[in-house]
Design an enzyme around this catalytic site. Structure first.
Site, short mmCIF file in Angstrom:
data_model
loop_
_atom_site.label_atom_id
_atom_site.label_comp_id
_atom_site.label_asym_id
_atom_site.label_seq_id
_atom_site.Cartn_x
_atom_site.Cartn_y
_atom_site.Cartn_z
CD1 TRP A 22 14.99 16.24 33.73
CD2 TRP A 22 12.64 16.02 32.31
NE1 TRP A 22 15.02 15.35 33.06
CE2 TRP A 22 13.73 15.36 32.49
CE3 TRP A 22 11.86 16.23 31.36
CZ2 TRP A 22 13.44 14.89 30.40
CZ3 TRP A 22 11.36 15.65 30.98
CH2 TRP A 22 12.49 15.07 29.98
CG ASP A 44 10.45 15.73 38.90
OD1 ASP A 44 10.42 14.17 39.05
OD2 ASP A 44 10.70 15.69 37.71
CE LYS A 82 14.27 9.20 33.87
NZ LYS A 82 13.67 10.09 34.21
C1 LIG Z 1 13.25 11.72 32.97
C2 LIG Z 1 13.03 12.49 34.25
C3 LIG Z 1 11.28 12.72 33.76
C4 LIG Z 1 10.16 12.88 32.79
O1 LIG Z 1 9.73 11.57 33.06
P1 LIG Z 1 8.78 10.86 31.98
O2 LIG Z 1 8.70 10.11 32.24
O3 LIG Z 1 9.73 10.39 30.57
O4 LIG Z 1 8.12 12.52 32.09
C5 LIG Z 1 10.90 14.11 34.73
N1 LIG Z 1 11.36 14.47 36.14
C6 LIG Z 1 13.21 14.17 35.29
C7 LIG Z 1 13.88 14.67 37.14
C8 LIG Z 1 13.92 12.93 35.47
O5 LIG Z 1 14.91 12.65 35.37
#
Ligand SMILES: *Cc1c(COP(=O)(O)O)cnc(C)c1O
Length: 356
Positions: free
Chosen positions: A99, A166, A190
């Site tokens: 990511w 993030d 998540k």
């Molecule tokens: C799942 C995830 C993403 C992607 O998220 P989307 O909502 O599918 O774009 C980005 N960063 C992390 C750390 C993730 O776990």
């Protein structure tokens, strides 16, 4: 049979969220309409949006200088919105996984995106330390929890330039000193809600400093001004998020859930370390994620990988296959996962060891 849901995302939600969501689908806030069919401009939904924001602010102790947004597009859209809105000619990235790599790639579109450090040399199984961040970069971007590789940066880093994170897979799992960050974003699927909504926490003073034109929908200021109602927000996902936030508050908030998360992760890591059949993919306990716990078969037991996967499945475990770039197993232990599920996995590992 009751399933133990270890999926990495979308993933387990509290039973409370599921129950309240079902109620809301039948009759939303006594309106006589389903949450799936109401106007986002209805007074009932505006109240839901405001309450969701207020709960975020309370749970994470978000200072008044920060705005809270519920946007569409997922965390992946934030990979692009962050540099588009905040990066002049230079930014800095800590590359700790897939990511983070994707976020870094988007920033390169807008100029020089410096990789301050990367753990790619060891398939991202650790968090780099002792790096230096360029003082002239517009911001420093980190990924606090690396969902695929099972590493986590648990301490808010100290830097002298705006810090961006993030936090998609560890938001609300522990206290965070929001004042250290200029912007935090998290896809909801998540630890918060079903897919479809992304939480953004942004300090207003970092905005409006770039000269490039930014499309209206991709400009944070558009959504701040419209209080996340510039266009139709993901109504259903925001409603579900509100339920999870209420659940978390009733449970005692992020400090209380952190204690539970540490306890659950310890239980599983202890078993991985003890059991001769398995080895952890992340060695340094400091770097081990409390949310995504990765392990593989020990070298001499490689042929038992498939049999263990099947045995675990027979015991009601779902979602424990590791990501294809790591292999082996990944048990996600998000806020909503009960300790009984972790205990059931540990018992399954012990029983499998006895049988082999
Ligand atoms: C799942 C995830 C993403 C992607 O998220 P989307 O909502 O599918 O774009 C980005 N960063 C992390 C750390 C993730 O776990």
């Amino acid at each position: 049979m009751k399933k133990h849901n270890f999926f990495a995302g979308p993933s387990i939600l509290p039973q409370y969220t599921l129950d309240k969501t079902i109620e809301g689908i039948r009759d939303f806030a006594g309106s006589g309409l389903s949450v799936l069919e109401i106007s986002h401009r209805s007074k009932e939904f505006i109240a839901c949006m405001n309450d969701s924001m207020a709960l975020c602010r309370e749970l994470l102790e978000i200072p008044a200088a920060y705005q809270i947004l519920f946007l569409g597009g997922g965390a992946s859209l934030q990979f692009a919105m962050v540099p588009m809105n905040l990066m002049n000619t230079k930014s800095a990235y800590l590359v700790t996984g897939e990511w983070a790599t994707k976020a870094h790639k988007e920033a390169k579109i807008y100029g020089e995106a410096v990789e301050v450090a990367s753990s790619k040399d060891k398939n991202f199984n650790y968090i780099p330390k002792n790096y230096s961040v360029p003082a002239d970069a517009s911001y420093f971007h980190i990924t606090t929890n690396n969902t695929i590789y099972g590493t986590e940066l648990k301490k808010d880093p100290d830097v002298n330039i705006p810090l961006i994170a993030d936090m998609s897979s560890d938001i609300f799992s522990r206290p965070v000193d929001v004042s250290k960050y200029s912007l935090i974003y998290a896809g909801a699927q998540k630890n918060l809600a079903p897919a479809g909504v992304t939480l953004v926490i942004v300090k207003e003073d970092v905005l409006g400093k770039v000269t490039r034109p930014v499309p209206t929908m991709l400009d944070y200021r558009t959504h701040i001004k419209a209080e996340s109602m510039f266009n139709t927000p993901p109504v259903f996902a925001v409603f579900a998020a509100q339920q999870t936030l209420k659940w978390l508050k009733d449970l005692g908030g992020v400090k209380a859930i952190q204690t539970k998360n540490i306890d659950k992760a310890q239980l599983l890591y202890d078993e991985i370390d003890r059991n001769k059949l398995f080895v952890p993919t992340v060695n340094d306990p400091e770097d081990r994620s409390l949310m995504n716990i990765c392990f593989v078969m020990a070298e001499q037991y490689k042929e038992l990988e498939q049999p263990f996967a099947e045995f675990a499945k027979s015991k009601g475990m779902v979602g424990i296959a590791g990501h294809r770039s790591v292999g082996g197993f990944r048990a996600s232990s998000y806020n909503a996962l009960p300790k009984e599920s972790v205990q059931a996995l540990v018992d399954t590992m012990k029983e499998f060891e006895k049988n082999h």
